[in-house]
Write an enzyme that holds these catalytic residues in place. Structure first.
Site, PDB file in Angstrom:
ATOM      1  CB  CYS A  58      -2.012   1.691   6.175  1.00  0.00           C
ATOM      2  SG  CYS A  58      -1.521   0.853   4.657  1.00  0.00           S
ATOM      3  CG  HIS A 104      -2.034  -0.979   1.153  1.00  0.00           C
ATOM      4  ND1 HIS A 104      -3.009  -1.092   2.106  1.00  0.00           N
ATOM      5  CD2 HIS A 104      -2.322  -1.915   0.212  1.00  0.00           C
ATOM      6  CE1 HIS A 104      -3.865  -2.045   1.759  1.00  0.00           C
ATOM      7  NE2 HIS A 104      -3.468  -2.567   0.624  1.00  0.00           N
ATOM      8  CB  CYS A 120      -6.465  -0.688   5.179  1.00  0.00           C
ATOM      9  SG  CYS A 120      -4.728  -1.181   5.166  1.00  0.00           S
ATOM     10  CD  GLU A 128      -2.101   4.081   3.153  1.00  0.00           C
ATOM     11  OE1 GLU A 128      -1.768   3.424   2.150  1.00  0.00           O
ATOM     12  OE2 GLU A 128      -3.252   4.052   3.619  1.00  0.00           O
TER      13      GLU A 128
END
Ligand SMILES: [Zn+2]
Length: 144
Positions: free
Chosen positions: A86, A53, A83, A55
């Site tokens: 993260c 992801h 999410c 992040e």
């Protein structure tokens, strides 16, 4: 003006790069003392890695630049609500401030783990919300 809107635009430019590669268009930047020290976008397809992801990569890259693992003097800008994974990483990094654009009702941390962040992390949501949400909508519309 180096404000939240300015840096969210930079995160949107990263999301655009993800979009162009056929990745779910989420972008992130990490800012330290009004300077962007890391830029990243979602690469889960490219890297065949569900943890890739935006992040996660932004946090890793920022720590590398800083030469330390904590981002307590940094702000993480991300186009979509993080999410749970993260949010956990943002907490482990003791991130000073988190700014996100669009809410994610289905996968966002606030639904499942509203207290996942570090207690000292300042949260700002809804920055360029419609632009960030539109990027996601366009992506999933094209997928169908
Ligand atoms: Zn995530």
């Amino acid at each position: 003006m180096l404000d939240d809107t300015y840096f969210m635009k930079q995160a949107l430019m990263e999301a655009d790069k993800a979009f162009a590669r056929g990745e779910v268009p989420v972008g992130a930047v990490v800012v330290c003392r009004e300077r962007i020290i890391a830029r990243a976008h979602n690469l889960t397809e490219t890297l065949n890695d569900v943890t890739a992801h935006a992040e996660m990569q932004a946090i890793t890259a920022a720590a590398d630049v800083l030469g330390g693992k904590y981002l307590n003097e940094c702000t993480l800008y991300v186009t979509v609500e993080p999410c749970v994974m993260c949010a956990g990483a943002i907490a482990w990094a003791q991130t000073g401030k988190l700014v996100f654009g669009a809410a994610d009702e289905k996968r966002g941390y606030r639904r499942y783990a509203p207290e996942a962040l570090h207690p000292k992390t300042v949260v700002v949501d809804g920055v360029l919300e419609s632009e960030c949400a539109d990027m996601m909508k366009n992506f999933f519309r094209n997928k169908r």
